[in-house]
Design an enzyme around this catalytic site. Structure first.
Site, PDB file in Angstrom:
ATOM      1  N   CYS A   1       6.260  -5.866   7.931  1.00  0.00           N
ATOM      2  CA  CYS A   1       7.395  -5.321   8.700  1.00  0.00           C
ATOM      3  C   CYS A   1       7.774  -6.295   9.807  1.00  0.00           C
ATOM      4  O   CYS A   1       6.916  -6.747  10.563  1.00  0.00           O
ATOM      5  CB  CYS A   1       7.021  -3.975   9.301  1.00  0.00           C
TER       6      CYS A   1
ATOM      7  N   GLU B   1       0.846  -1.189   0.000  1.00  0.00           N
ATOM      8  CA  GLU B   1       0.000   0.000   0.000  1.00  0.00           C
ATOM      9  C   GLU B   1       0.883   1.241   0.000  1.00  0.00           C
ATOM     10  O   GLU B   1       1.908   1.292   0.663  1.00  0.00           O
ATOM     11  CB  GLU B   1      -0.922  -0.010   1.220  1.00  0.00           C
TER      12      GLU B   1
ATOM     13  N   CYS C   1      -1.273   6.859   9.372  1.00  0.00           N
ATOM     14  CA  CYS C   1      -0.067   6.228   9.905  1.00  0.00           C
ATOM     15  C   CYS C   1      -0.414   4.952  10.643  1.00  0.00           C
ATOM     16  O   CYS C   1      -1.283   4.940  11.502  1.00  0.00           O
ATOM     17  CB  CYS C   1       0.574   7.106  10.951  1.00  0.00           C
TER      18      CYS C   1
ATOM     19  N   CYS D   1       5.977  -3.717  16.001  1.00  0.00           N
ATOM     20  CA  CYS D   1       5.523  -2.801  17.055  1.00  0.00           C
ATOM     21  C   CYS D   1       4.085  -3.166  17.422  1.00  0.00           C
ATOM     22  O   CYS D   1       3.257  -3.437  16.548  1.00  0.00           O
ATOM     23  CB  CYS D   1       5.600  -1.357  16.575  1.00  0.00           C
TER      24      CYS D   1
ATOM     25  N   CYS E   1       3.776   8.656   0.699  1.00  0.00           N
ATOM     26  CA  CYS E   1       4.267   7.815   1.791  1.00  0.00           C
ATOM     27  C   CYS E   1       4.690   6.474   1.203  1.00  0.00           C
ATOM     28  O   CYS E   1       3.858   5.683   0.774  1.00  0.00           O
ATOM     29  CB  CYS E   1       3.135   7.654   2.804  1.00  0.00           C
TER      30      CYS E   1
ATOM     31  N   CYS F   1       0.965  -1.233  15.794  1.00  0.00           N
ATOM     32  CA  CYS F   1       0.977  -0.932  14.352  1.00  0.00           C
ATOM     33  C   CYS F   1       0.340  -2.062  13.550  1.00  0.00           C
ATOM     34  O   CYS F   1       0.683  -3.227  13.720  1.00  0.00           O
ATOM     35  CB  CYS F   1       2.424  -0.705  13.923  1.00  0.00           C
TER      36      CYS F   1
END
Ligand code: SAH
Ligand code: SF4
Length: 354
Positions: free
Chosen positions: A117, A93, A346, A121, A110, A124
């Site tokens: 990832c 994305e 975000c 975290c 972005c 997230c």
């Protein structure tokens, strides 16, 4: 059949090597370079100053691949989220965010650096959706070229600078993919090619200290942002698991060396999680840590993710924390939320197609 050679992502010297392997004169490399990066065409047939047979040959053995936009969602505020498909069918994305509400505004892009990832975290969506692979530089450059093309087409605009800012803040940890990220930046800023302004590029890291040390020596003028989110190891270990490898003291050392070497101002990102990291004591710790570095602090009120337990603090609590930092002498901004209605804000990017 051999896979075609990917030309997107090659710098001029590499393109020259390739062209000479094909027995063509060196100046052809410069012509192709210009077509790909300055005129931004992906079709060899359009490269009208190359001999016809050579164009045909290139078409058979090489490729300039730009990720395909499979879907896009448009937010009420004009933010767009593109679902892009890579050559191996993996999906990423990419988000474009308008810089103002005006017509003909320019956009920030972005960029994702990995599919998923590995940092994981806790808060997230990307981190909790797993990790598939890192992106190659051409796939990052391709996000820029593909998004720009799509925007110009959709908005019927021919502003070549419609994307004026790049933030490496999409899916992934940029410094886990250091070489490819830097090589994409070097291509994107080359004045002979795409020619984006270095000062309009930001890389955000979750605290990969070695990447920060390396970036200090690159002689680049991009902005470094560090996702701090917590000022003591106990909390940061939990929120950002990479902290177990690079605890705060080690991270802060890398950052202050970075500032000393580059003389550049860094930004600390600080996500605001209700009841977790926004008490007065957290503000005091943050001031103590950041003030000596003359850095900027960017507060990010948490964007809630359906499957995760964290909550966005109230407006009152956001303003109170902000005020404590300002009173403590920090240079603080609160990040405006964009695209949350289409899950493009975000931390809401995810590798599961929606
Ligand atoms: N992996 C890099 C860059 C991508 S994340 C990094 O972590 O820095 C970009 C920013 O969004 C980071 O500061 C990240 O902590 C923040 N973020 C992640 N999830 C979020 C969420 N749900 N709400 C608000 N910000 C989030
Ligand atoms: Fe990865 Fe950044 Fe999300 Fe952490 S916040 S999981 S580093 S994308």
């Amino acid at each position: 059949m051999n896979a075609k050679r990917q030309l997107l992502g090659l710098g001029l010297p590499e393109l020259q090597d390739y062209i000479s392997e094909l027995g063509q004169p060196a100046f052809r490399a410069r012509q192709i370079y210009k077509w790909i990066y300055e005129k931004q065409t992906a079709s060899f047939y359009e490269m009208s100053d190359l001999p016809r047979e050579f164009r045909q040959q290139l078409d058979e053995i090489a490729v300039v691949s730009i990720p395909r936009v499979l879907k896009q969602k448009v937010s009420n505020d004009g933010t767009r989220k593109f679902l892009m498909e890579l050559d191996d069918k993996k999906k990423i994305e990419t988000v474009v965010i308008p810089q103002s509400g005006e017509k003909n505004t320019r956009y920030s892009l972005c960029i994702s650096t990995q599919v998923g990832c590995p940092v994981g975290c806790q808060f997230c969506a990307t981190g909790s959706s797993g990790f598939q692979r890192s992106l190659e530089s051409h796939e990052m450059i391709g996000q820029y070229l593909g998004s720009k093309r799509e925007l110009m087409k959709r908005l019927k605009q021919n502003d070549e600078n419609i994307i004026s800012n790049l933030v490496y803040m999409g899916m992934g940890e940029p410094f886990f993919n250091y070489e490819q990220v830097i090589s994409s930046i070097r291509i994107l800023i080359d004045p002979q090619g795409v020619n984006l302004g270095q000062r309009h590029i930001t890389i955000s890291t979750s605290g990969e200290a070695v990447g920060i040390e390396r970036l200090a020596r690159e002689d680049l003028q991009v902005t470094l942002a560090i996702s701090l989110h917590a000022c003591n190891d106990e909390l940061r270990d939990r929120l950002v698991p990479l902290n177990r490898k690079y605890p705060i003291k080690r991270l802060m050392q890398a950052i202050s060396d970075y500032i000393e070497i580059t003389n550049r101002r860094v930004t600390f990102e600080y996500i605001m999680l209700d009841d977790i990291n926004i008490a007065k004591q957290d503000a005091q710790q943050l001031i103590k840590l950041v003030k000596p570095l003359l850095a900027n602090v960017n507060l990010i009120p948490y964007n809630e993710v359906e499957t995760l337990p964290f909550k966005r603090p109230s407006g009152y609590n956001v303003r109170q924390f902000y005020q404590w930092l300002v009173d403590g002498g920090l240079n603080v901004t609160i990040r405006e939320e964009h695209g949350s209605d289409i899950e493009a804000a975000c931390g809401q990017l995810c590798i599961k197609e929606r």
